[in-house]
Design an enzyme around this catalytic site. Structure first.
Site, PDB file in Angstrom:
ATOM      1  N   ARG A  43       0.842  -1.204   0.000  1.00 13.42           N
ATOM      2  CA  ARG A  43       0.000   0.000   0.000  1.00 13.42           C
ATOM      3  C   ARG A  43       0.883   1.263   0.000  1.00 13.42           C
ATOM      4  NH1 ARG A  43      -2.552  -1.280   4.362  1.00 13.42           N
ATOM      5  NH2 ARG A  43      -4.303  -2.299   3.330  1.00 13.42           N
ATOM      6  N   TYR A  88      17.817  11.219  -1.010  1.00 11.78           N
ATOM      7  CA  TYR A  88      19.199  11.702  -1.074  1.00 11.78           C
ATOM      8  C   TYR A  88      19.356  12.414  -2.417  1.00 11.78           C
ATOM      9  CZ  TYR A  88      24.301  11.247  -0.581  1.00 11.78           C
ATOM     10  OH  TYR A  88      25.645  11.498  -0.491  1.00 11.78           O
ATOM     11  N   ARG A 142      27.401  25.260   1.760  1.00 12.84           N
ATOM     12  CA  ARG A 142      27.618  24.764   0.378  1.00 12.84           C
ATOM     13  C   ARG A 142      26.871  23.440   0.271  1.00 12.84           C
ATOM     14  NH1 ARG A 142      28.608  20.205  -1.244  1.00 12.84           N
ATOM     15  NH2 ARG A 142      30.796  19.784  -0.861  1.00 12.84           N
ATOM     16  N   LYS A 160      21.495  12.195   4.940  1.00 11.16           N
ATOM     17  CA  LYS A 160      22.702  11.386   5.162  1.00 11.16           C
ATOM     18  C   LYS A 160      22.440  10.392   6.289  1.00 11.16           C
ATOM     19  CE  LYS A 160      25.803  13.544   2.413  1.00 11.16           C
ATOM     20  NZ  LYS A 160      26.794  12.983   1.500  1.00 11.16           N
ATOM     21  N   GLU A 231      29.469  18.076   7.099  1.00 13.92           N
ATOM     22  CA  GLU A 231      28.864  17.938   5.773  1.00 13.92           C
ATOM     23  C   GLU A 231      28.610  19.298   5.144  1.00 13.92           C
ATOM     24  OE1 GLU A 231      28.196  14.744   4.516  1.00 13.92           O
ATOM     25  OE2 GLU A 231      28.030  15.892   2.660  1.00 13.92           O
ATOM     26  N   ASP A 232      29.027  19.454   3.932  1.00 11.24           N
ATOM     27  CA  ASP A 232      28.660  20.591   3.106  1.00 11.24           C
ATOM     28  C   ASP A 232      28.926  21.949   3.755  1.00 11.24           C
ATOM     29  OD1 ASP A 232      28.036  18.636   1.347  1.00 11.24           O
ATOM     30  OD2 ASP A 232      25.952  19.178   1.043  1.00 11.24           O
ATOM     31  N   ASP A 254      32.940  14.531   5.364  1.00 14.53           N
ATOM     32  CA  ASP A 254      32.444  13.635   4.323  1.00 14.53           C
ATOM     33  C   ASP A 254      32.860  14.100   2.928  1.00 14.53           C
ATOM     34  OD1 ASP A 254      30.838  11.554   3.273  1.00 14.53           O
ATOM     35  OD2 ASP A 254      29.202  12.963   2.948  1.00 14.53           O
ATOM     36  N   ASP A 255      32.827  15.394   2.690  1.00  9.13           N
ATOM     37  CA  ASP A 255      33.093  15.901   1.336  1.00  9.13           C
ATOM     38  C   ASP A 255      34.563  15.753   0.971  1.00  9.13           C
ATOM     39  OD1 ASP A 255      30.398  17.007   0.671  1.00  9.13           O
ATOM     40  OD2 ASP A 255      30.799  17.970   2.585  1.00  9.13           O
ATOM     41  N   ALA A 295      35.917  19.145  -2.298  1.00  7.42           N
ATOM     42  CA  ALA A 295      35.753  17.809  -2.871  1.00  7.42           C
ATOM     43  C   ALA A 295      36.901  17.509  -3.841  1.00  7.42           C
ATOM     44  CB  ALA A 295      34.398  17.709  -3.554  1.00  7.42           C
ATOM     45  N   ASN A 401      27.027  17.269  -7.824  1.00 13.65           N
ATOM     46  CA  ASN A 401      25.620  17.027  -7.479  1.00 13.65           C
ATOM     47  C   ASN A 401      24.876  18.349  -7.397  1.00 13.65           C
ATOM     48  OD1 ASN A 401      25.904  14.196  -7.064  1.00 13.65           O
ATOM     49  ND2 ASN A 401      26.951  14.632  -5.154  1.00 13.65           N
ATOM     50  N   ASN A 445      29.641   8.224  -5.287  1.00  9.39           N
ATOM     51  CA  ASN A 445      29.080   9.105  -4.257  1.00  9.39           C
ATOM     52  C   ASN A 445      29.501   8.587  -2.893  1.00  9.39           C
ATOM     53  OD1 ASN A 445      27.069  10.181  -2.294  1.00  9.39           O
ATOM     54  ND2 ASN A 445      26.339  11.192  -4.150  1.00  9.39           N
TER      55      ASN A 445
HETATM   56  N1  LIG Z   1      30.072  12.699  -5.701  1.00  7.87           N
HETATM   57  C1  LIG Z   1      30.220  12.973  -4.434  1.00  7.87           C
HETATM   58  O1  LIG Z   1      30.178  12.078  -3.559  1.00  7.87           O
HETATM   59  C2  LIG Z   1      30.441  14.374  -4.016  1.00  7.87           C
HETATM   60  C3  LIG Z   1      30.252  15.410  -4.878  1.00  7.87           C
HETATM   61  N2  LIG Z   1      30.475  16.688  -4.470  1.00  7.87           N
HETATM   62  C4  LIG Z   1      30.160  17.745  -5.409  1.00  7.87           C
HETATM   63  O2  LIG Z   1      31.326  18.433  -5.749  1.00  7.87           O
HETATM   64  C5  LIG Z   1      30.977  19.741  -6.148  1.00  7.87           C
HETATM   65  C6  LIG Z   1      32.004  20.710  -5.598  1.00  7.87           C
HETATM   66  O3  LIG Z   1      32.000  20.734  -4.201  1.00  7.87           O
HETATM   67  P1  LIG Z   1      33.094  21.632  -3.413  1.00  7.87           P
HETATM   68  O4  LIG Z   1      34.459  21.213  -3.802  1.00  7.87           O
HETATM   69  O5  LIG Z   1      32.828  21.579  -1.976  1.00  7.87           O
HETATM   70  O6  LIG Z   1      32.690  23.050  -3.976  1.00  7.87           O
HETATM   71  P2  LIG Z   1      33.510  24.366  -4.239  1.00  7.87           P
HETATM   72  O7  LIG Z   1      32.522  25.371  -4.663  1.00  7.87           O
HETATM   73  O8  LIG Z   1      34.391  24.649  -3.097  1.00  7.87           O
HETATM   74  O9  LIG Z   1      34.457  23.966  -5.463  1.00  7.87           O
HETATM   75  C7  LIG Z   1      34.108  24.124  -6.791  1.00  7.87           C
HETATM   76  C8  LIG Z   1      35.378  24.162  -7.585  1.00  7.87           C
HETATM   77  O10 LIG Z   1      35.035  24.253  -8.946  1.00  7.87           O
HETATM   78  C9  LIG Z   1      35.730  25.330  -9.522  1.00  7.87           C
HETATM   79  N3  LIG Z   1      34.975  25.943 -10.609  1.00  7.87           N
HETATM   80  C10 LIG Z   1      33.886  26.727 -10.531  1.00  7.87           C
HETATM   81  N4  LIG Z   1      33.520  27.129 -11.746  1.00  7.87           N
HETATM   82  C11 LIG Z   1      34.404  26.600 -12.606  1.00  7.87           C
HETATM   83  C12 LIG Z   1      34.576  26.665 -14.004  1.00  7.87           C
HETATM   84  N5  LIG Z   1      33.753  27.366 -14.768  1.00  7.87           N
HETATM   85  N6  LIG Z   1      35.600  25.992 -14.548  1.00  7.87           N
HETATM   86  C13 LIG Z   1      36.432  25.286 -13.784  1.00  7.87           C
HETATM   87  N7  LIG Z   1      36.320  25.167 -12.455  1.00  7.87           N
HETATM   88  C14 LIG Z   1      35.324  25.831 -11.877  1.00  7.87           C
HETATM   89  C15 LIG Z   1      35.943  26.333  -8.417  1.00  7.87           C
HETATM   90  O11 LIG Z   1      37.002  27.181  -8.777  1.00  7.87           O
HETATM   91  P3  LIG Z   1      37.559  28.340  -7.813  1.00  7.87           P
HETATM   92  O12 LIG Z   1      38.331  27.593  -6.757  1.00  7.87           O
HETATM   93  O13 LIG Z   1      38.434  29.134  -8.706  1.00  7.87           O
HETATM   94  O14 LIG Z   1      36.380  29.067  -7.262  1.00  7.87           O
HETATM   95  C16 LIG Z   1      36.250  25.381  -7.269  1.00  7.87           C
HETATM   96  O15 LIG Z   1      37.600  25.014  -7.292  1.00  7.87           O
HETATM   97  C17 LIG Z   1      29.528  19.966  -5.684  1.00  7.87           C
HETATM   98  O16 LIG Z   1      28.652  19.881  -6.796  1.00  7.87           O
HETATM   99  C18 LIG Z   1      29.257  18.787  -4.791  1.00  7.87           C
HETATM  100  O17 LIG Z   1      27.913  18.363  -4.847  1.00  7.87           O
HETATM  101  C19 LIG Z   1      30.925  16.995  -3.218  1.00  7.87           C
HETATM  102  C20 LIG Z   1      31.130  15.999  -2.320  1.00  7.87           C
HETATM  103  C21 LIG Z   1      30.838  14.622  -2.627  1.00  7.87           C
HETATM  104  C1  LIG Z   2      27.413  13.862  -2.016  1.00 10.17           C
HETATM  105  C2  LIG Z   2      27.844  15.022  -1.274  1.00 10.17           C
HETATM  106  O1  LIG Z   2      28.240  14.901  -0.134  1.00 10.17           O
HETATM  107  C3  LIG Z   2      27.833  16.309  -1.907  1.00 10.17           C
HETATM  108  O2  LIG Z   2      27.521  16.416  -3.089  1.00 10.17           O
HETATM  109  O3  LIG Z   2      28.149  17.284  -1.216  1.00 10.17           O
HETATM  110 MG   LIG Z   3      28.387  16.713   0.837  1.00  8.77          MG
END
Ligand SMILES: NC(=O)C1=CN([C@@H]2O[C@H](COP(=O)(O)OP(=O)(O)OC[C@H]3O[C@@H](n4cnc5c(N)ncnc54)[C@H](OP(=O)(O)O)[C@@H]3O)[C@@H](O)[C@H]2O)C=CC1
Ligand SMILES: CC(=O)C(=O)O
Ligand SMILES: [Mg+2]
Length: 544
Positions: A43, A88, A142, A160, A231-232, A254-255, A295, A401, A445
Site C-alpha cells: 500500500r 538523497y 555549500r 545522510k 557535511e557541506d 564527508d566531502d 571535494a 551534485n 558518491n
Molecule cells: N560525488 C560525491 O560524492 C560528491 C560530490 N560533491 C560535489 O562536488 C561539487 C564541488 O563541491 P566543493 O568542492 O565543496 O565546492 P567548491 O565550490 O568549493 O568547489 C568548486 C570548484 O570548482 C571550480 N569551478 C567553478 N567554476 C568553474 C569553471 N567554470 N571551470 C572550472 N572550475 C570551476 C571552483 O574554482 P575556484 O576555486 O576558482 O572558485 C572550485 O575550485 C559539488 O557539486 C558537490 O555536490 C561533493 C562531495 C561529494
Molecule cells: C554527495 C555530497 O556529499 C555532496 O555532493 O556534497
Molecule cells: Mg556533501
C-alpha cells in the site's frame, strides 16, 4: 505503527515526548481490522509511486518515516536503488531549496549563533542523549553544488543519516541531524518571508570558529559516545574545521574524506579496466580534475594513495595529478592562490594561463577526467571526444551534485566515446543499451562509504578518525565487488547490497583503528575476521 516523537509547543519552547522503545502495541479498535505488514508495504509503495513529482515523493517518505519509521526503512532496504535518489541526491537538493516551504515538523537539532555561550544547554534538550552515536553537522554554506542555503541545508543532514540507518543499520534513535545557523548570504532566502533561518548575513569567520569550538566541546561533554560527520561546509571552512578539530574529537569531513575514499575505490577498479584495454601500466595514469574545492582537493589527496599503493613515491604520485579551477590550470606561476590548492599546483608549466578545457586535455593527455566543479555540461562533446582520442577506454567521472549540475550525462558519455567510457557520476543516471550491450554507470558518491566508516568507528569506539581508516574504507569498498558485478563491467557494487558492503567496510575500518591504537572497544581485537564480521552484522538495526 511506530510513532517515536510527538512535538508539542508551549511558550515557544519545544517539548519532545519520547515514546517507549519498542512501541506499545496499538489498542484494539484504533487501527483498521486488517493491517498486515506485508500488505501495508504494498500500500505504501503504491501511494509513493502514485505521485508524479519526486519532491512529492520526498515529502511522502518524510511523513512515512515520522509515522512509521520501521516501514520507511523496510521500503528503503528492499528498494534501495529506487528510494535512494528520493531521500538523497538528487531530490534532497530540491528538498533543501524548498525546505522553508515544505516544512511540516521539527526534525533534528538547530544551533544558532544566538545560542553562543549556552550551546550545552541547547544540546541537553535533545530527547535521546544516551542513545546518540552519530551526528551529521552542516552549516548549510555549500549544499551539494547549490551554494549557500543557510538553515535550508537541514535536509542534507537528515538524508545522510537516513542512509546511515538504511545502509549500515545504525539505530534510528542514535542519529542526530544538526544544522548550525550563523545566517546566510543567500539574498533570495533573506527576502523570503517563509525562510526558517536567522534573517541575517553570515557572521565573520572568527565568530563562526568560536561557535564551532564551543559546539564541539559541548558535544563531547553531552554526547561522549558520538561520532561527528561534517557535511557541506563551504571549502574554506571545510578544510579549516577539519584540521582544527580532527585530533581533538572523533570526526571526519564527508566531502573531503568520504568523497576521497569513494573515488579512490572506483578509480582503482576503473584503472584496471582502462589499463587492460590500453596495455598501459597501472602506474601510468594521469588524472585531471575540474574543480579544486573541498571535494576536488580531497579526492586528489586521496588519489595519491592509488599511486603510492603501487609503489610510487609521494612526488611521483603528485606529478600525475592536475587541477583546474575557475581560472584554468593551476600552476605556480599563475600567482597567489588559496592554501588548499598549493600542494597540487604545477611547477612544470610556465606559459600563459590555460583556461580552455579541450586545450588542457590535449596538454595533459589524462587517462581520467574528474568533475567536482558544479559546472553543468563542462565535459561537453569536444572534451569527451578528446578524452576518447587519447584513450582506448577513457575514465570520465562527472561527480558534481545534484544531477542537473553534472559535468555530463551517462548517455552523452556513451555516445561520444562509442560506448568505451568508464563512467561514474555523483548522482544516479539510468543504464544505457549500446550496440545490443547493456552499459551500467557507476555512482561515485560518498554514500557508499560513510555508513560503513560510521559503523566501524562507532563499534570500535574510535577516539579519532585517521587517514588510514579512511583509506581502509576505500580498499574495503574496492574489494567488495562480486564476480557478477565485475563481469558486468561495474566499478562500484550494486547499491542494493549496501548492508553487506557497509559490513565489509566497517570491518576494514575497525581493523585499521586497532592497528593505529585509536580503538577504545579493545575487546574486539580478540575476534578473528569472521567473528568480527558476525559481530558487526549482529549489531545492525533492522526494520520489522
Ligand atoms: N560525488 C560525491 O560524492 C560528491 C560530490 N560533491 C560535489 O562536488 C561539487 C564541488 O563541491 P566543493 O568542492 O565543496 O565546492 P567548491 O565550490 O568549493 O568547489 C568548486 C570548484 O570548482 C571550480 N569551478 C567553478 N567554476 C568553474 C569553471 N567554470 N571551470 C572550472 N572550475 C570551476 C571552483 O574554482 P575556484 O576555486 O576558482 O572558485 C572550485 O575550485 C559539488 O557539486 C558537490 O555536490 C561533493 C562531495 C561529494
Ligand atoms: C554527495 C555530497 O556529499 C555532496 O555532493 O556534497
Ligand atoms: Mg556533501
Amino acid at each position: 505503527m511506530t510513532v517515536v516523537i510527538t512535538p508539542s509547543w508551549s511558550n515557544g519552547v519545544q517539548k519532545l515526548k519520547v515514546a517507549p522503545q519498542p512501541p506499545a502495541p496499538i489498542p484494539r479498535g484504533l487501527t483498521p481490522p486488517v493491517l498486515e505488514n506485508t500488505v501495508h508495504k504494498t500500500r505504501c509503495l503504491a501511494q509513493l509511486r502514485s505521485k508524479d513529482q519526486d519532491l512529492e515523493k520526498y515529502i511522502y517518505l518524510s511523513q512515512l518515516k515520522d509515522a512509521d519509521h520501521s516501514m520507511f526503512y523496510r521500503i528503503c532496504l528492499d528498494h534501495m536503488a529506487e528510494i535512494t535518489p528520493l531521500i538523497y541526491t538528487p531530490t534532497v537538493g530540491d528538498a533543501c531549496l524548498r525546505y522553508s516551504h515544505i516544512y511540516r515538523r521539527p526534525e533534528g537539532l538547530f544551533i544558532s549563533i544566538q545560542d553562543k555561550g549556552k550551546v550545552g544547554s541547547i544540546l541537553r534538550n535533545w530527547p535521546r542523549i544516551n542513545d546518540a552515536r552519530i551526528a551529521v553537522v552542516t552549516d548549510g554554506s555549500r549544499i551539494l553544488g547549490l551554494g549557500d542555503l543557510g538553515v535550508n541545508g537541514m535536509p542534507i543532514s537528515i538524508g545522510k543519516l537516513s542512509l546511515y540507518v538504511a545502509g549500515a543499520g545504525i539505530r534510528p534513535q542514535s542519529t542526530v541531524p544538526i544544522c548550525i545557523d550563523v545566517g546566510t548570504d543567500n539574498q533570495k532566502f533573506l527576502d523570503d518571508p517563509l525562510y526558517l533561518g536567522l534573517r541575517q548575513r553570515r557572521v565573520p569567520q572568527e565568530e563562526m570558529h568560536e561557535l564551532m569550538e564551543e559546539f564541539l566541546h559541548e558535544m563531547s561533554v553531552v554526547f561522549p559516545d558520538l561520532l561527528i560527520q561534517f557535511e557541506d561546509f563551504s571549502t574554506d571552512k571545510a578544510f579549516a574545521f577539519l584540521s582544527a578539530f580532527r585530533d581533538k574529537y572523533p570526526l571526519f569531513n564527508d566531502d573531503i574524506q568520504g568523497t576521497g575514499a569513494v573515488v579512490l575505490s572506483g578509480f582503482m577498479n576503473a584503472a584496471k579496466l582502462s589499463s587492460a584495454a590500453s596495455g598501459r601500466p597501472l602506474t601510468d595514469h594521469r588524472i585531471l580534475f575540474l574543480g579544486a574545492g573541498s571535494a576536488g582537493v580531497g579526492v586528489a589527496q586521496q588519489l595519491t594513495s592509488y599511486f603510492k599503493l603501487l609503489g610510487l613515491s609521494e612526488e611521483e604520485a603528485r606529478e600525475r595529478i592536475y587541477l583546474v579551477d575557475s581560472q584554468g590550470l593551476i600552476y605556480d606561476e599563475r600567482g597567489p592562490m588559496a592554501e588548499h590548492k598549493k600542494y597540487f599546483s604545477r611547477k612544470d608549466y610556465t606559459g600563459e594561463p590555460m583556461k580552455d578545457l579541450v586545450e588542457i586535455v590535449d596538454y595533459v593527455k589524462p587517462t581520467a577526467i574528474l568533475g567536482l566543479s558544479t559546472i553543468k555540461s563542462a565535459f561537453n562533446k569536444a572534451v569527451v571526444e578528446r578524452m576518447a582520442a587519447h584513450n582506448a577506454r577513457p575514465i570520465i567521472f562527472p561527480l558534481s551534485n545534484p544531477v542537473r549540475l553534472s559535468e555530463c550525462e551517462f548517455s552523452e558519455a556513451v555516445e561520444w566515446t562509442n560506448g568505451k567510457v568508464i563512467f561514474a557520476s555523483g548522482s544516479p543516471f539510468p543504464e544505457q543499451e549500446y550496440e545490443g550491450k547493456m552499459l551500467y554507470p557507476g555512482q561515485g558518491n560518498n554514500m557508499y562509504v560513510f555508513p560503513g566508516i560510521g559503523l566501524g568507528s562507532i563499534l570500535s569506539r574510535a577516539s579519532t578518525i585517521t587517514d588510514s581508516m579512511i583509506e581502509a574504507a576505500s580498499l574495503g569498498l574496492a574489494n567488495s565487488l562480486t564476480p557478477e558485478e565485475h563481469a558486468d563491467g561495474l566499478i562500484y557494487p550494486r547499491i542494493s547490497r549496501i548492508r553487506d558492503i557497509s559490513g565489509q567496510i566497517a570491518l576494514s575500518v575497525i581493523r585499521e583503528a586497532q592497528k593505529q591504537g585509536v580503538d577504545r572497544s579493545t575487546d574486539l581485537r580478540q575476534l578473528d575476521d569472521d567473528a568480527l564480521l558476525e559481530h558487526i552484522k549482529a549489531r545492525m538495526w533492522n526494520p520489522l
